[in-house]
Structures are given as C-alpha cells and as structure tokens.
Design a protein around this motif. Structure first.
Motif, PDB file in Angstrom:
ATOM      1  N   ALA A   1       0.815  -1.206   0.000  1.00  0.00           N
ATOM      2  CA  ALA A   1       0.000   0.000   0.000  1.00  0.00           C
ATOM      3  C   ALA A   1       0.857   1.268   0.000  1.00  0.00           C
ATOM      4  O   ALA A   1       0.330   2.369  -0.132  1.00  0.00           O
ATOM      5  CB  ALA A   1      -0.922  -0.004   1.223  1.00  0.00           C
ATOM      6  N   ARG A   2       2.153   1.110   0.144  1.00  0.00           N
ATOM      7  CA  ARG A   2       3.050   2.280   0.148  1.00  0.00           C
ATOM      8  C   ARG A   2       3.158   2.859  -1.263  1.00  0.00           C
ATOM      9  O   ARG A   2       2.846   2.170  -2.238  1.00  0.00           O
ATOM     10  CB  ARG A   2       4.436   1.864   0.643  1.00  0.00           C
ATOM     11  N   PRO A   3       3.630   4.083  -1.400  1.00  0.00           N
ATOM     12  CA  PRO A   3       3.826   4.657  -2.745  1.00  0.00           C
ATOM     13  C   PRO A   3       4.869   3.860  -3.533  1.00  0.00           C
ATOM     14  O   PRO A   3       5.867   3.377  -2.973  1.00  0.00           O
ATOM     15  CB  PRO A   3       4.324   6.080  -2.451  1.00  0.00           C
ATOM     16  N   LYS A   4       4.638   3.718  -4.825  1.00  0.00           N
ATOM     17  CA  LYS A   4       5.601   3.035  -5.669  1.00  0.00           C
ATOM     18  C   LYS A   4       6.938   3.768  -5.632  1.00  0.00           C
ATOM     19  O   LYS A   4       6.973   4.992  -5.635  1.00  0.00           O
ATOM     20  CB  LYS A   4       5.089   2.935  -7.100  1.00  0.00           C
ATOM     21  N   GLY A   5       8.007   2.994  -5.610  1.00  0.00           N
ATOM     22  CA  GLY A   5       9.342   3.571  -5.571  1.00  0.00           C
ATOM     23  C   GLY A   5       9.887   3.728  -4.175  1.00  0.00           C
ATOM     24  O   GLY A   5      11.067   4.057  -4.002  1.00  0.00           O
ATOM     25  N   SER A   6       9.057   3.486  -3.165  1.00  0.00           N
ATOM     26  CA  SER A   6       9.521   3.614  -1.784  1.00  0.00           C
ATOM     27  C   SER A   6       9.856   2.246  -1.221  1.00  0.00           C
ATOM     28  O   SER A   6       9.402   1.221  -1.710  1.00  0.00           O
ATOM     29  CB  SER A   6       8.453   4.298  -0.919  1.00  0.00           C
ATOM     30  N   ILE A   7      10.646   2.256  -0.159  1.00  0.00           N
ATOM     31  CA  ILE A   7      11.023   1.022   0.527  1.00  0.00           C
ATOM     32  C   ILE A   7      10.075   0.811   1.696  1.00  0.00           C
ATOM     33  O   ILE A   7       9.563   1.777   2.275  1.00  0.00           O
ATOM     34  CB  ILE A   7      12.485   1.100   1.035  1.00  0.00           C
ATOM     35  N   MET A   8       9.806  -0.430   2.032  1.00  0.00           N
ATOM     36  CA  MET A   8       8.991  -0.693   3.199  1.00  0.00           C
ATOM     37  C   MET A   8       9.888  -0.855   4.413  1.00  0.00           C
ATOM     38  O   MET A   8      10.859  -1.614   4.394  1.00  0.00           O
ATOM     39  CB  MET A   8       8.159  -1.958   3.023  1.00  0.00           C
TER      40      MET A   8
ATOM     41  N   ALA B   1       1.295 -11.131  23.724  1.00  0.00           N
ATOM     42  CA  ALA B   1       2.662 -11.031  24.246  1.00  0.00           C
ATOM     43  C   ALA B   1       3.129  -9.579  24.327  1.00  0.00           C
ATOM     44  O   ALA B   1       4.312  -9.317  24.506  1.00  0.00           O
ATOM     45  CB  ALA B   1       3.606 -11.833  23.363  1.00  0.00           C
ATOM     46  N   GLY B   2       2.204  -8.625  24.168  1.00  0.00           N
ATOM     47  CA  GLY B   2       2.584  -7.223  24.191  1.00  0.00           C
ATOM     48  C   GLY B   2       3.436  -6.826  23.001  1.00  0.00           C
ATOM     49  O   GLY B   2       4.140  -5.811  23.037  1.00  0.00           O
ATOM     50  N   ASN B   3       3.349  -7.591  21.935  1.00  0.00           N
ATOM     51  CA  ASN B   3       4.238  -7.440  20.776  1.00  0.00           C
ATOM     52  C   ASN B   3       3.479  -6.761  19.636  1.00  0.00           C
ATOM     53  O   ASN B   3       2.472  -7.289  19.159  1.00  0.00           O
ATOM     54  CB  ASN B   3       4.726  -8.832  20.366  1.00  0.00           C
ATOM     55  N   LEU B   4       3.961  -5.597  19.207  1.00  0.00           N
ATOM     56  CA  LEU B   4       3.337  -4.865  18.119  1.00  0.00           C
ATOM     57  C   LEU B   4       4.315  -4.722  16.959  1.00  0.00           C
ATOM     58  O   LEU B   4       5.507  -4.488  17.161  1.00  0.00           O
ATOM     59  CB  LEU B   4       2.904  -3.472  18.584  1.00  0.00           C
ATOM     60  N   HIS B   5       3.783  -4.875  15.742  1.00  0.00           N
ATOM     61  CA  HIS B   5       4.545  -4.613  14.523  1.00  0.00           C
ATOM     62  C   HIS B   5       4.009  -3.331  13.903  1.00  0.00           C
ATOM     63  O   HIS B   5       2.814  -3.053  13.996  1.00  0.00           O
ATOM     64  CB  HIS B   5       4.380  -5.753  13.520  1.00  0.00           C
ATOM     65  N   PHE B   6       4.873  -2.602  13.263  1.00  0.00           N
ATOM     66  CA  PHE B   6       4.382  -1.481  12.473  1.00  0.00           C
ATOM     67  C   PHE B   6       5.235  -1.334  11.227  1.00  0.00           C
ATOM     68  O   PHE B   6       6.405  -1.691  11.199  1.00  0.00           O
ATOM     69  CB  PHE B   6       4.340  -0.184  13.281  1.00  0.00           C
ATOM     70  N   GLN B   7       4.591  -0.831  10.200  1.00  0.00           N
ATOM     71  CA  GLN B   7       5.236  -0.694   8.895  1.00  0.00           C
ATOM     72  C   GLN B   7       4.944   0.683   8.320  1.00  0.00           C
ATOM     73  O   GLN B   7       3.857   1.223   8.504  1.00  0.00           O
ATOM     74  CB  GLN B   7       4.721  -1.761   7.926  1.00  0.00           C
ATOM     75  N   MET B   8       5.942   1.204   7.632  1.00  0.00           N
ATOM     76  CA  MET B   8       5.756   2.469   6.933  1.00  0.00           C
ATOM     77  C   MET B   8       6.663   2.479   5.713  1.00  0.00           C
ATOM     78  O   MET B   8       7.574   1.652   5.603  1.00  0.00           O
ATOM     79  CB  MET B   8       6.039   3.667   7.837  1.00  0.00           C
ATOM     80  N   GLY B   9       6.418   3.375   4.802  1.00  0.00           N
ATOM     81  CA  GLY B   9       7.227   3.457   3.596  1.00  0.00           C
ATOM     82  C   GLY B   9       7.993   4.763   3.531  1.00  0.00           C
ATOM     83  O   GLY B   9       7.582   5.778   4.096  1.00  0.00           O
ATOM     84  N   ASP B  10       9.120   4.728   2.835  1.00  0.00           N
ATOM     85  CA  ASP B  10       9.889   5.943   2.576  1.00  0.00           C
ATOM     86  C   ASP B  10      10.750   5.714   1.344  1.00  0.00           C
ATOM     87  O   ASP B  10      11.075   4.565   1.009  1.00  0.00           O
ATOM     88  CB  ASP B  10      10.765   6.335   3.763  1.00  0.00           C
ATOM     89  N   ASP B  11      11.102   6.781   0.696  1.00  0.00           N
ATOM     90  CA  ASP B  11      11.927   6.730  -0.512  1.00  0.00           C
ATOM     91  C   ASP B  11      13.282   7.319  -0.182  1.00  0.00           C
ATOM     92  O   ASP B  11      13.422   8.539  -0.040  1.00  0.00           O
ATOM     93  CB  ASP B  11      11.250   7.514  -1.634  1.00  0.00           C
ATOM     94  N   PHE B  12      14.283   6.470  -0.037  1.00  0.00           N
ATOM     95  CA  PHE B  12      15.590   6.933   0.409  1.00  0.00           C
ATOM     96  C   PHE B  12      16.419   7.582  -0.700  1.00  0.00           C
ATOM     97  O   PHE B  12      17.564   7.954  -0.471  1.00  0.00           O
ATOM     98  CB  PHE B  12      16.362   5.781   1.056  1.00  0.00           C
ATOM     99  N   SER B  13      15.833   7.708  -1.868  1.00  0.00           N
ATOM    100  CA  SER B  13      16.513   8.493  -2.894  1.00  0.00           C
ATOM    101  C   SER B  13      16.221   9.981  -2.722  1.00  0.00           C
ATOM    102  O   SER B  13      16.848  10.820  -3.367  1.00  0.00           O
ATOM    103  CB  SER B  13      16.064   8.040  -4.294  1.00  0.00           C
ATOM    104  N   ARG B  14      15.283  10.306  -1.851  1.00  0.00           N
ATOM    105  CA  ARG B  14      14.920  11.698  -1.623  1.00  0.00           C
ATOM    106  C   ARG B  14      15.769  12.297  -0.513  1.00  0.00           C
ATOM    107  O   ARG B  14      15.985  11.671   0.524  1.00  0.00           O
ATOM    108  CB  ARG B  14      13.439  11.806  -1.256  1.00  0.00           C
ATOM    109  N   PRO B  15      16.224  13.540  -0.698  1.00  0.00           N
ATOM    110  CA  PRO B  15      17.020  14.210   0.351  1.00  0.00           C
ATOM    111  C   PRO B  15      16.238  14.306   1.655  1.00  0.00           C
ATOM    112  O   PRO B  15      15.046  14.610   1.663  1.00  0.00           O
ATOM    113  CB  PRO B  15      17.280  15.598  -0.246  1.00  0.00           C
TER     114      PRO B  15
END
Length: 972
Positions: free
Chosen positions: A408-415, A454-468
């Motif tokens: 669901a992240r923008p194309k070109g970004s890393i998860m 177990a009190g264990n949460l995952h979270f995910q987000m996207g970012d494009d590391f080619s951007r300053p």
C-alpha cells in the motif's frame, strides 16, 4: 552529513579488493563444495537483499550442503580475509542475512525431518521450511512452538538464529524454551552435538578453556543481583535485542549456556546444523473471530485480560492479534473482511482471536468465556466460527500484512518494518503512544498490528531513500523509538525479528553499559577474529541503521509494489537453480536504475546478457508466485512482457509462419516423437538419448531433448457418430439423434501430440479416455472436425508472441462457439493449461477443465469397480491457479484407497516445451519428487500430458492423465 547518508544508500558493486578476494575464495572452494558458486555481477546482486530494507552485494555466493563444506567455507574465508554470513530463506527483517563478504546459502543437504516416536519431538535440518515441519506433525495434533507469520517460507535455520516466535508462540514456546538438542559447528571447525554424550565429553576436553571463560562470565553475572534482575525482567516479554543473556542466568553448566547462547545469535557465533524440538499440542478444535472495538484503548484492555498475566496457555484464547484501523483499511477489499465492514468506524481496531481446545465441549465453554470477556470491554461485534475455511482466510490476511500493507506504500519507496514489545499491562497506553509517535515523525500512513497477547506490536511504513532528508528522518524516528520503547516503557526494541543492523546501534541504550559489555565478551569467546556476520547485532557505527539502505526504482508497473519479502520463492521451480521471482524483480529494478543513471554501462550490459538465461529462459512463467504473494504480483507476466519486447523481426516472422501453419507444426512434432519411439524399438533408449544430447550440444540446445518418458500422442480420438451431417441439414451444429445430451470436447494439443507411458493397467490415452468416460456417462461427444493444428494460443503467449496467441486462440474460440451453439452446449478440455488460458482469453463458450467436469458431471453417473491401493497426484501450476486441487484429489480418491499429493513439487518446470529445450529446469524442480512417492505406489496422475512426461522420468513411476485413471477405475 546528508550527502554521506545519501551515498550510503546507493547499491554499488563490491570494492575491487573484495571482488578479487571473492574470486580467490571461489577458487579455493571449487572441488570442496558440490553446490553452485557465484562471483558474477548478476548472481551476486540477486543475492544482495533479504526481506529487510538493507542491501549488501556479496563478493561470493556459495551453496553449502554439509558440515564439511561449512568448514571449507570457514577456511577459505579466513584465508582471504572475508567475513561469512549464512542464509536460509532470506526472510530476515533486520538485515542479518546480507553481507559484502561470503554469503553461504543453505542447499538441499540440510532438509532432514525426523519425527520421534509419539511425535513428542522432531529433529530438523536448518533448510526445512517451518510449514513443512508442521504439516508432518499435523496427523499427530502436534506442531513446533515457533509460529512466525512467514512460516510458509522461513526456514528452521533462521528461526533458531533469530529465536523467532509468532502469533501463538508467546515467550514460553520459542526455540530457546522448546529446544531439546542443538548441533553446531564453531569457527574452528569443531562440531558439538548437545544430544550426544560422547560429543559433549569430547568438547569438554577440547574446549575446556572456552567453557571455563563462559563459566566465569556466568558467575560474575550471578553475583550481580541488579544485572540478574534486569535479565529476568527483560525476558518476561518477547525480546531478541542482543544475545540471549538469559542463558547465563537460566543455566549453570557452561555447555548448556553455550548451546542456549547460540539461539538468537543471528549467525554471529557459529553455524546451526540441526535442532531437535519438543513439540507442542495443536488442538484439533478451534474457533476464530475477528472482533472490532470502538477504540484502541478498549481493545487493549480486553487483550490485557485475555493475556492471563503473561502465562502461556494451550486451551482457551491462544492467539489475539491486534490490527489497528489503518491496517484494516489496506485489506478491506478482501472477501473475508466483508462481514466486518458494517461495524468499523474511523477509529475501530479489530482483534483476531483463536480459541482452541482438545474437544468440542471444552471449546464451547471457552468460547462462551471469551465472548463474555469481549462484551465486558465493549466489543461491537463478536462472531466466533469453527469454519476452517473462514479461519484460514482470516489468518492468511493477518499473515500477509507484512506484504499487503507494504504494497500500500507509494511506488518507488522502501517498506520499513519494526517490531516492539511492552509489558502487557501497559499495552493499551502503548498502542496510543506508538501511533502518536509515528504521526509526529512524518509516518501517518504507517500501520500497526501484532501479537498482542505477548505485548508485541509490529508497524510498517514506507519511505523513498533516494529523496534528500529521508535517511535523516528515519534516523530521528529510530532514536525516538528507542527512547519510547526501551526507556519509557522498559520494553523490547526488537521482540522477535532479531537485532540485525537495524537495531545494533541501540542495543546498549536498551540493555545498559554493563550488559552490553557482557555481549561483547560473548562474541569474543565464540568468534575472536570476527569471522561471522560482523556488524550484525553488535556494531560500533551508531548510524549503521541508515546505511546500505535499499532503493526501489520504478521498473515495471506489474511488479513495482513488490517489497522483496521472498514469500514467493518456495513456489518457484527455478529457486536455487537460477533466479527466484524476488530476485528477478530485484535485478530488473537494478537494470532500470543503471539505465536511468547511466553510471556503469559495462555492468548493465553484463546484466542484460546474463539475465537472458537466468531471468528469462529458466522462468516457467507459471505465476505460482502470485498465489504466494499477498498482493498477487505475477512475476511470470513481467517476464512474458520482456520476452515479447526482446523478440526481433526474425522471431516474429517465424511465429507468424508457425501460427499460419500450425497443423503442419503439430504433424511434424508428433512425427518426430513417433520416430524417436520407433528408434527405441530397435536401438537401446540410452543410445537414442545420447544422439539427441549430442545434437543439442552441437546446435546450442536448439534441438529438443527426447527422453524415453516422452511418447508420441494418439492424435484425434474417435467418438461415436450419432449426429446428422450439418452440411446436409443446414443446421450450424451437428444434431444429436440419440436423445442424449451433447457435449463439445476439445482434446488439447499436448494431449494429442504426446502420449502416456505404458503401464501394467492397460490404460487408454487421455483423449480416448475422455471420450470413453463422456459416452459412458451418457453424453454424445462432439469433437472439432478440423482438430489438427487447433490450439488455445498459450504456447505463443508463453514465448512472447501475444499477437499470434490472440490469432490462434481466437480461431479456436470461434470454432468452439460454433460447435456449442455459442455456449448452449457444455465444452470441456483435458489440459489445465489450456483451460486456464481459455478462461483468461474467453470466447462465447466457457471451457471447463477435465478435473472439474469429471467430478461434477461424470463421476456421479459412474461407479468405480476397481481401485489402486495408492496413487500419486501432481497439481500442475495451471490447476493450482484454477484452484482445482480439491477436485483432482476427489477424482483420484474415487480411483484409489489413498491419495499421495506430491509435496515437494509446485510447478514441475516442464512449462510447455521447456522440458524439451531446457530439461535442467524440469530436473531441478522435481529433484526431490522421489521422496513423495510412498511405498507400493505404482502410478501417478496429472492433468497436463507434458507434466506427466517429466514426472514419469523423474519420479520413477509412470504418470498418466487423470481421465485415463478414472476410465480404468470405472471400466465395466
């Protein structure tokens, strides 16, 4: 600083000195390892990523299959000054399975699976997939403790080395607590088997100094009450940050401590070659519900009560997965979510709950208790169900969040993905604070979900590391996360994904200077020269988490959403032979980046040339990868598009010629196979194969390989003539005179051209068997009158000629439409590949595959009069994509007392004519099929004749068409 960070994320070839060292390591290992060794740019890049956000290009990739080969790798790497990283499935999420040194990939030699008497224990090699182990244990109502969401892909080696847990595992059932025995190889080549007294005694003598140092460390820690209290507190919840320091307080024998320190060490202390688990109950009675709540706080309070004070249970609520509203939004379109949608508001999270029990009465009581608890905490809709299909569908959604939310992240970004844990009694406030922190740091699209019991949460987000600025943004977030989780909540910055490179800079902040110093001493005791996976788990670089980050350049809209999780890989027939779908996509992205940047034309040219065989020729284009991919990415379709783009004018001219004269092509091919059959009648079969193999070498593999399993086909079958001639009556279709219903049967071209092997049962060919069955079931059979050359078009599509596929398939559709009166009469074919292609490119008449039609319309009208004791069943790739496995198995079950499905074969790799021109793909894809054939099994079935041919050669028993078996079983 910004420029330095940006340069750190660009994927580059290894430095020249590393490349040279890699070549020398390869030279040293040739003759000492039987697996493949790669130093070329394409293959090293293909192995440069795992499921994490990091990329390092190895200097050399080597497949290892034995402890002796591991020792050889240690010696060669040490001699050339390169580090060693071991890799199992490559589903690691923290960057612990990538390296710029020696990447040692586990081959087939590590697939041991031995269930002990009573199934209380199971011994596994590190290359066994977790789901395979659990399938083997299922008949005993047992499973292994660790149950990661990636269990259909991840392997035991990674599970042990990361101390992975999962959705039901909690703390009590992870590897550390359920391991009965471990076999390891240390960097000096010494093997220690903790379950073998002789091995332990020998180790105590040979490594007395090492054990003494571990003993001193144990006594120092036990004398420090504050440190002991810290360690015990940290392991009350899930924790994979740093080394397993609990081993130093839970055990007193230095050898026991050593073995348990190996668990969760991420390949930095030694190599795990075998593990024995104490299995845990898998209760057969289960009820599942996806329960919405009005807000995160009420969901958190309900989970706190369900958590039972952190005590692991096997009866009652055994799993509770928190899924926040934003995560639910990424899967709302999926059918299993439909019943929940009316109950969701803008703030509604949901909790996926499993209640399990050993019997139905106990389950009913436990469900009532759970329903009352949920009602007390404001659940808005509670609907528990024992429907197994529904349960699997809901859990498949949860297990796929890693990839589906990533897509669901923008194309070109890393998860980017993290997993954290907090004391369960603070879960409600922790969820709220974590959401606020993500929003405050510029990640409003992040989603949260996790193993809440177990009190264990995952979270995910996207970012494009080619951007300053993106790397600095992630760095600031990571430091804030460390403060929130480790300091404010006293939790775990990595609950189950391992430390890797992602958390290495924050280990000291979580554990404190004293415990951190202990970890450095552990590394020095096991690996003083830093040979194994340096920089993972412990790293002096406080910015290593924002270096060597992946870029995801746009390359092909069909695959741009791929997050390179690797879930697809076990389904791929070329996995461990050339490239996998994940690797084809990664290499395609790098080729696109090189074309765009223009930075290294010679490297790009090498990639383009080498990709032809590794990426394209050996891709079966079966698209089984899409069935494993949570977002359905069809890598095979991407390859088909590239094949089409690479075809030149001469190839297109040849395709047009073949399409225009396909009848002659079929006649020539049938004649060629018939000639080979005739030659084998007078010349030994090996001699015939030797001649064709020689011709293949001389022509660059342009001559097909004709194996002894490939027989000439029957051509057109004969049906009973019960119709008037339409040319005389003027009707557009033949008119039945028998009063029986009519059906149009299209014998697919592979069924006409290629025949089945001879068996002891006097079986008919697939086309003749289909006619016999249909007539026996009361149908008048209509067969296209101009059958030779009729084709659905799939062979042209698979070779990259979509125009000819449309032309040829269109002609067939028109013929079938005319014969069936635009679909008024049913139409059936006998090859799953043909049925699937005609479903994707339909005409007026819907075409049913044989398995579906035989089960629904033929078998009910017939009775089996004889059965085999056991029959092997292959689900070819098209049948899987048509979801026909249950139908094929049901027909087979009517013909045999037992059905043995080929577990090791997904796509068989025959792939139309690839079995003729690239037989190595078929050989590789079916290399373990012999293990799937049970004792006493003398026959196998498939619904594609070419697949049956390849399996006949590889499995050691004849494989025939499903219709041939059913005709025999129902023959009066």
């Amino acid at each position: 600083m910004q420029q330095a960070l940006l340069s750190s994320v660009q994927p580059q070839a290894p430095a020249p000195d590393r490349l040279a060292a890699g070549e020398r390591v390869a030279a040293r290992l040739r003759g000492q390892v039987r697996g493949a060794i790669h130093t070329d740019p394409l293959m090293t890049y293909a192995w440069s990523g795992d499921a994490s956000s990091y990329r390092l290009i190895p200097a050399v990739v080597v497949f290892v299959n034995s402890e002796d080969e591991v020792r050889a790798v240690f010696r060669a790497a040490r001699a050339e000054g390169l580090p060693v990283t071991f890799r199992a499935a490559g589903t690691s999420l923290s960057g612990q399975a990538v390296t710029d040194g020696v990447l040692a990939v586990l081959g087939d030699g590590w697939r041991k699976l031995d269930i002990h008497p009573g199934a209380g224990r199971i011994t596994l090699g590190p290359a066994v997939i977790v789901a395979e182990a659990n399938r083997a244990l299922k008949p005993f109502d047992r499973k292994i403790g660790p149950d990661p969401a990636s269990q259909a892909t991840c392997k035991i080696g990674g599970v042990v080395n990361n101390n992975s847990s999962g959705m039901c595992c909690g703390v009590a059932q992870n590897t550390y607590h359920t391991m009965a025995r471990l076999r390891i190889v240390l960097t000096d080549g010494t093997m220690l088997d903790s379950g073998d007294p002789a091995s332990c005694d020998a180790f105590r003598r040979s490594h007395a100094a090492m054990l003494a140092e571990i003993g001193r460390l144990h006594h120092e820690i036990m004398a420090d009450a504050e440190l002991v209290a810290l360690i015990r507190r940290k392991y009350r919840i899930k924790n994979t940050v740093g080394y397993s320091l609990n081993a130093l307080v839970d055990y007193h024998d230095p050898l026991d401590i050593l073995i348990h320190l190996m668990v969760g060490s991420e390949g930095t202390l030694g190599f795990v070659s075998e593990v024995t688990y104490d299995t845990v109950p898998e209760h057969p009675f289960k009820s599942t519900a996806l329960v919405p709540f009005p807000d995160p706080q009420s969901a958190g309070r309900a989970i706190i009560e369900m958590a039972n004070g952190g005590v692991q249970v096997t009866t009652g609520v055994t799993a509770a997965e928190y899924i926040e509203r934003r995560a639910l939004a990424t899967v709302e379109h999926l059918a299993p979510m439909a019943p929940l949608l009316p109950w969701l508001t803008e703030t509604s999270p949901a909790v996926l709950i499993d209640v399990t029990a050993p019997d139905a009465a106990t389950l009913e009581a436990e469900v009532r208790k759970a329903e009352a608890l949920l009602a007390r905490h404001g659940a808005t809709h509670v609907d528990f169900s024992t429907d197994e299909h529904r349960s699997h569908a809901l859990w498949d959604i949860r297990k796929g969040f890693f990839a589906s939310a990533g897509a669901a992240r923008p194309k070109g970004s890393i998860m980017l993905t993290e997993d954290v844990a907090a004391p369960i009694e603070r879960l409600a406030e922790f969820v709220v604070d974590l959401r606020a922190m993500l929003d405050d740091h510029g990640y409003p699209d992040a989603v949260i979900f996790g193993h809440a019991l177990a009190g264990n949460l995952h979270f995910q987000m996207g970012d494009d590391f080619s951007r300053p600025g993106s790397a600095e943004k992630f760095d600031a977030f990571s430091r804030a996360l460390s403060e929130l989780v480790s300091v404010r909540y006293g939790g775990s910055l990595k609950a189950e994904h391992g430390t890797g490179r992602a958390i290495a800079p924050f280990v000291e902040a979580e554990w404190g200077a004293k415990a951190y110093a202990v970890m450095h001493r552990i590394k020095a005791i096991f690996d003083p020269e830093g040979l194994l996976n340096p920089g993972v788990l412990l790293n002096p670089d406080d910015r290593i988490h924002v270096k060597n980050l992946k870029l995801m350049p746009l390359a092909d809209e069909l695959v741009d959403l791929c997050i390179e999780c690797g879930f697809c890989e076990p389904a791929c027939p070329s996995h461990h032979m050339t490239l996998t779908p994940r690797q084809r996509i990664a290499v395609t992205r790098e080729r696109a980046r090189l074309r765009e940047s223009g930075e290294d034309p010679s490297r790009l040219a090498r990639f383009e040339a080498d990709f032809q065989y590794a990426g394209m020729d050996t891709c079966a284009a079966c698209n089984l990868c899409s069935l494993r991919c949570p977002v359905g990415i069809e890598t095979g379709t991407m390859i088909l598009g590239e094949r089409a783009r690479r075809r030149g004018a001469a190839a297109h001219a040849l395709a047009r010629l073949a399409a225009a004269h396909r009848g002659a092509v079929e006649t020539v091919m049938r004649g060629g196979v018939a000639a080979a059959d005739a030659a084998r009648a007078v010349v030994p079969a090996p001699a015939v194969e030797a001649v064709t193999d020689t011709a293949r070498r001389l022509t660059g593999k342009r001559v097909p390989r004709v194996s002894r399993a490939l027989r000439h086909g029957p051509g057109r079958p004969r049906a009973r003539d019960t119709r008037q001639d339409p040319r005389a009556t003027g009707f557009p279709v033949p008119v039945a005179q028998s009063g029986r219903p009519a059906i149009v049967y299209f014998p697919a071209c592979p069924s006409r051209m290629f025949g089945a092997p001879e068996t002891e049962y006097g079986l008919l060919s697939t086309p003749d068997a289909m006619v016999a069955l249909l007539e026996r079931a009361g149908y008048d059979v209509v067969i296209p009158p101009r059958l030779t050359g009729q084709c659905c078009g799939q062979p042209f599509q698979s070779k990259g000629f979509p125009e000819q596929a449309t032309e040829v398939g269109g002609a067939l559709n028109r013929e079938l439409s005319a014969l069936s009166d635009a679909g008024r009469l049913p139409v059936v074919t006998d090859a799953s590949t043909c049925a699937k292609h005609l479903a994707e490119f339909p005409g007026d008449a819907a075409v049913a595959d044989s398995a579906r039609f035989l089960l629904g319309h033929v078998l009910p009208r017939l009775g089996a009069v004889r059965k085999l004791p056991v029959v092997a069943v292959h689900h070819n790739c098209s049948a899987q994509r048509l979801a026909e496995q249950p139908m094929t198995e049901a027909v087979a079950a009517a013909c045999a007392d037992r059905v043995a499905v080929l577990a090791s074969v997904t796509c068989c790799g025959y792939a139309g004519d690839k079995g003729l021109f690239l037989p190595e793909l078929n050989a590789h894809a079916t290399r373990r099929v012999g293990h799937d054939i049970p004792p006493g099994c003398t026959l196998g079935v498939s619904t594609v004749s070419t697949c049956a041919s390849g399996l006949t050669e590889r499995a050691g028993i004849p494989f025939v068409g499903l219709a041939s078996l059913l005709e025999w079983a129902t023959r009066p």
